[in-house]
Design an enzyme around this catalytic site. Sequence first.
Site, PDB file in Angstrom:
ATOM      1  N   SER A  96       0.833  -1.202   0.000  1.00 58.35           N
ATOM      2  CA  SER A  96       0.000   0.000   0.000  1.00 58.35           C
ATOM      3  C   SER A  96       0.868   1.253   0.000  1.00 58.35           C
ATOM      4  O   SER A  96       1.638   1.487   0.928  1.00 58.35           O
ATOM      5  CB  SER A  96      -0.910   0.012   1.227  1.00 58.35           C
ATOM      6  OG  SER A  96      -1.528   1.274   1.315  1.00 58.35           O
ATOM      7  N   HIS A 116      -1.397  -1.172  -4.158  1.00 63.73           N
ATOM      8  CA  HIS A 116      -2.670  -0.777  -3.546  1.00 63.73           C
ATOM      9  C   HIS A 116      -2.663   0.726  -3.321  1.00 63.73           C
ATOM     10  O   HIS A 116      -1.736   1.264  -2.694  1.00 63.73           O
ATOM     11  CB  HIS A 116      -2.835  -1.534  -2.224  1.00 63.73           C
ATOM     12  CG  HIS A 116      -4.140  -1.306  -1.538  1.00 63.73           C
ATOM     13  ND1 HIS A 116      -5.289  -1.983  -1.879  1.00 63.73           N
ATOM     14  CD2 HIS A 116      -4.486  -0.479  -0.521  1.00 63.73           C
ATOM     15  CE1 HIS A 116      -6.292  -1.584  -1.093  1.00 63.73           C
ATOM     16  NE2 HIS A 116      -5.824  -0.669  -0.253  1.00 63.73           N
ATOM     17  N   ASP A 152      -4.697   3.928  -1.866  1.00 65.78           N
ATOM     18  CA  ASP A 152      -5.755   4.349  -0.950  1.00 65.78           C
ATOM     19  C   ASP A 152      -6.171   5.788  -1.202  1.00 65.78           C
ATOM     20  O   ASP A 152      -5.422   6.714  -0.891  1.00 65.78           O
ATOM     21  CB  ASP A 152      -5.259   4.233   0.498  1.00 65.78           C
ATOM     22  CG  ASP A 152      -5.114   2.781   0.920  1.00 65.78           C
ATOM     23  OD1 ASP A 152      -6.119   2.058   0.862  1.00 65.78           O
ATOM     24  OD2 ASP A 152      -3.995   2.384   1.300  1.00 65.78           O
ATOM     25  N   MET A 202      -8.545   8.780  -0.195  1.00 65.96           N
ATOM     26  CA  MET A 202      -9.351   9.227   0.953  1.00 65.96           C
ATOM     27  C   MET A 202      -9.767  10.674   0.743  1.00 65.96           C
ATOM     28  O   MET A 202      -8.940  11.507   0.383  1.00 65.96           O
ATOM     29  CB  MET A 202      -8.518   9.120   2.227  1.00 65.96           C
ATOM     30  CG  MET A 202      -7.966   7.738   2.472  1.00 65.96           C
ATOM     31  SD  MET A 202      -6.942   7.740   3.957  1.00 65.96           S
ATOM     32  CE  MET A 202      -6.520   5.998   4.054  1.00 65.96           C
ATOM     33  N   HIS A 231      -8.392   1.664  -4.066  1.00 65.42           N
ATOM     34  CA  HIS A 231      -9.355   1.525  -2.967  1.00 65.42           C
ATOM     35  C   HIS A 231      -9.938   2.901  -2.665  1.00 65.42           C
ATOM     36  O   HIS A 231      -9.261   3.751  -2.093  1.00 65.42           O
ATOM     37  CB  HIS A 231      -8.600   0.939  -1.754  1.00 65.42           C
ATOM     38  CG  HIS A 231      -9.421   0.799  -0.517  1.00 65.42           C
ATOM     39  ND1 HIS A 231      -8.854   0.594   0.733  1.00 65.42           N
ATOM     40  CD2 HIS A 231     -10.759   0.828  -0.313  1.00 65.42           C
ATOM     41  CE1 HIS A 231      -9.809   0.493   1.638  1.00 65.42           C
ATOM     42  NE2 HIS A 231     -10.975   0.640   1.040  1.00 65.42           N
ATOM     43  N   MET A 276     -11.948   5.272  -0.655  1.00 62.37           N
ATOM     44  CA  MET A 276     -12.588   5.569   0.634  1.00 62.37           C
ATOM     45  C   MET A 276     -13.145   6.978   0.512  1.00 62.37           C
ATOM     46  O   MET A 276     -12.642   7.943   1.112  1.00 62.37           O
ATOM     47  CB  MET A 276     -11.563   5.451   1.768  1.00 62.37           C
ATOM     48  CG  MET A 276     -11.236   3.995   2.097  1.00 62.37           C
ATOM     49  SD  MET A 276      -9.689   3.840   3.011  1.00 62.37           S
ATOM     50  CE  MET A 276      -8.543   3.862   1.648  1.00 62.37           C
ATOM     51  N   MET A 325     -12.206  -5.225   5.300  1.00 59.43           N
ATOM     52  CA  MET A 325     -11.320  -4.341   6.064  1.00 59.43           C
ATOM     53  C   MET A 325     -10.997  -4.996   7.404  1.00 59.43           C
ATOM     54  O   MET A 325     -11.899  -5.432   8.126  1.00 59.43           O
ATOM     55  CB  MET A 325     -11.992  -2.982   6.323  1.00 59.43           C
ATOM     56  CG  MET A 325     -12.146  -2.079   5.102  1.00 59.43           C
ATOM     57  SD  MET A 325     -10.630  -1.700   4.191  1.00 59.43           S
ATOM     58  CE  MET A 325      -9.580  -1.004   5.469  1.00 59.43           C
ATOM     59  N   GLY A 342      -8.834   4.563   7.172  1.00 58.31           N
ATOM     60  CA  GLY A 342      -8.437   5.961   7.353  1.00 58.31           C
ATOM     61  C   GLY A 342      -6.940   6.140   7.542  1.00 58.31           C
ATOM     62  O   GLY A 342      -6.363   7.107   7.078  1.00 58.31           O
ATOM     63  N   PHE A 343      -6.322   5.181   8.215  1.00 56.71           N
ATOM     64  CA  PHE A 343      -4.903   5.337   8.549  1.00 56.71           C
ATOM     65  C   PHE A 343      -4.159   4.012   8.424  1.00 56.71           C
ATOM     66  O   PHE A 343      -4.735   2.950   8.705  1.00 56.71           O
ATOM     67  CB  PHE A 343      -4.745   5.880   9.977  1.00 56.71           C
ATOM     68  CG  PHE A 343      -5.340   7.250  10.126  1.00 56.71           C
ATOM     69  CD1 PHE A 343      -4.583   8.384   9.847  1.00 56.71           C
ATOM     70  CD2 PHE A 343      -6.669   7.407  10.482  1.00 56.71           C
ATOM     71  CE1 PHE A 343      -5.143   9.653   9.949  1.00 56.71           C
ATOM     72  CE2 PHE A 343      -7.244   8.679  10.580  1.00 56.71           C
ATOM     73  CZ  PHE A 343      -6.478   9.805  10.311  1.00 56.71           C
ATOM     74  N   GLY A 375      -0.885   1.562   9.673  1.00 57.89           N
ATOM     75  CA  GLY A 375      -0.225   1.293  10.945  1.00 57.89           C
ATOM     76  C   GLY A 375      -1.123   0.887  12.101  1.00 57.89           C
ATOM     77  O   GLY A 375      -0.699   0.902  13.253  1.00 57.89           O
ATOM     78  N   ASP A 394      -7.161  -5.923   4.360  1.00 53.91           N
ATOM     79  CA  ASP A 394      -6.478  -4.630   4.334  1.00 53.91           C
ATOM     80  C   ASP A 394      -6.467  -4.039   5.736  1.00 53.91           C
ATOM     81  O   ASP A 394      -7.521  -3.744   6.305  1.00 53.91           O
ATOM     82  CB  ASP A 394      -7.234  -3.721   3.354  1.00 53.91           C
ATOM     83  CG  ASP A 394      -6.582  -2.359   3.175  1.00 53.91           C
ATOM     84  OD1 ASP A 394      -5.461  -2.145   3.663  1.00 53.91           O
ATOM     85  OD2 ASP A 394      -7.213  -1.503   2.518  1.00 53.91           O
ATOM     86  N   GLY A 395      -5.243  -3.890   6.273  1.00 60.27           N
ATOM     87  CA  GLY A 395      -5.081  -3.282   7.584  1.00 60.27           C
ATOM     88  C   GLY A 395      -4.379  -4.213   8.548  1.00 60.27           C
ATOM     89  O   GLY A 395      -4.892  -5.278   8.873  1.00 60.27           O
ATOM     90  N   GLY A 396      -3.174  -3.830   8.951  1.00 59.57           N
ATOM     91  CA  GLY A 396      -2.450  -4.613   9.946  1.00 59.57           C
ATOM     92  C   GLY A 396      -1.942  -5.958   9.452  1.00 59.57           C
ATOM     93  O   GLY A 396      -1.672  -6.854  10.252  1.00 59.57           O
ATOM     94  N   GLY A 404       0.926  -2.267   4.028  1.00 53.74           N
ATOM     95  CA  GLY A 404       1.546  -0.952   3.935  1.00 53.74           C
ATOM     96  C   GLY A 404       2.785  -0.857   4.794  1.00 53.74           C
ATOM     97  O   GLY A 404       3.909  -1.054   4.325  1.00 53.74           O
ATOM     98  N   SER A 405       2.585  -0.607   6.088  1.00 51.46           N
ATOM     99  CA  SER A 405       3.712  -0.437   7.010  1.00 51.46           C
ATOM    100  C   SER A 405       4.668  -1.618   7.000  1.00 51.46           C
ATOM    101  O   SER A 405       5.886  -1.432   7.049  1.00 51.46           O
ATOM    102  CB  SER A 405       3.200  -0.268   8.443  1.00 51.46           C
ATOM    103  OG  SER A 405       2.133   0.642   8.473  1.00 51.46           O
TER     104      SER A 405
HETATM  105  C1  DX5 Z   1      -6.404   1.903   5.680  1.00 52.36           C
HETATM  106  C2  DX5 Z   1      -6.001   1.631   4.239  1.00 52.36           C
HETATM  107  C3  DX5 Z   1      -4.934   0.628   4.122  1.00 52.36           C
HETATM  108  C4  DX5 Z   1      -3.612   1.017   4.752  1.00 52.36           C
HETATM  109  C5  DX5 Z   1      -3.060  -0.220   5.380  1.00 52.36           C
HETATM  110  O1  DX5 Z   1      -7.463   2.759   5.689  1.00 52.36           O
HETATM  111  O2  DX5 Z   1      -7.121   1.158   3.496  1.00 52.36           O
HETATM  112  O3  DX5 Z   1      -4.733   0.187   2.785  1.00 52.36           O
HETATM  113  O4  DX5 Z   1      -2.678   1.522   3.834  1.00 52.36           O
HETATM  114  O5  DX5 Z   1      -1.936   0.097   6.109  1.00 52.36           O
HETATM  115  P1  DX5 Z   1      -1.173  -0.937   7.063  1.00 52.36           P
HETATM  116  O6  DX5 Z   1      -0.780  -2.102   6.199  1.00 52.36           O
HETATM  117  O7  DX5 Z   1      -0.030  -0.143   7.560  1.00 52.36           O
HETATM  118  O8  DX5 Z   1      -2.145  -1.347   8.135  1.00 52.36           O
HETATM  119 ZN    ZN Z   2      -6.698   0.218   1.469  1.00 55.45          ZN
END
Ligand code: DX5
Ligand code: ZN
Length: 222
Positions: A14, A39, A41, A43, A72, A74, A143, A148-149, A151, A181-183, A203-204
């Site tokens: 991401s 990916h 994002d 927003m 994606h 949002m 999700m 939104g964020f 990490g 998606d997420g963590g 992502g992270s």
């Molecule tokens: C969150 C995004 C994710 C985000 C995931 O709202 O949709 O795609 O980049 O980030 P990590 O992998 O760091 O949780």
């Molecule tokens: Zn995403």
Amino acid sequence: MKKWHHSDRIIAPSLLAADFGRIKEETTRAIRSGGDWLHLDVMDGHFVDNISFGPAVIQAIHETNDVFLDVHLMISRPDHYLQRFLEAGSDMITVHLEAEHDVAETLKRTREAGCKAGLALNPATPFEHARPFLDQIDMLLVMTVVPGFGGQSFMHEMMAKVEAAAAYRDENGLSYHIEVDGGVDATTAPIAAAAGANVMVAGSSTFKAPDMAEAISVIRGA
Ligand code: DX5
Ligand code: ZN
């Protein structure tokens, strides 16, 4: 396209976790490190409490390489902005079920434009709400954080939703991918895969890893 079956493990770094001052180099780094898709994002500061980037940035990425762009959205009005994201070179556009639009119509317009269509569910949205659309999508995004964020921590309780989505697909002869998606990292990817997810957004755990190629290969093998 290298991979498409819903049994293929696909890793989608991401860009949200990349260095925004060096977007082209970061994209190249993700591809060279073994990322299958990128990916992206989007927003709008309204559907989620953050603002990222829009179609112009996606178009710039599209023009510099041919990696599969997993977009994606949002945003509150995906129907209003859809055409611009199609023209920017998106390969897949995923819209949220919770946004303000005619979901079936947005999915239909996406596919008619020759783009893959995804549907995303926030953690609070039950799998059952997606049922009417499952024969109209190429991917279901479950999700695993409140969007939104980057990490945030992986929500293990979403695995029941992934399992339900995989069982429903297999029982009904459907073929959508299941993306989480997420963590997602080396520890949570195998949990998501065991539940039935095949597309791992990370992502992270990829962009911020000391060695991105190593991080991606661990997630792939996990
Ligand atoms: C969150 C995004 C994710 C985000 C995931 O709202 O949709 O795609 O980049 O980030 P990590 O992998 O760091 O949780
Ligand atoms: Zn995403």
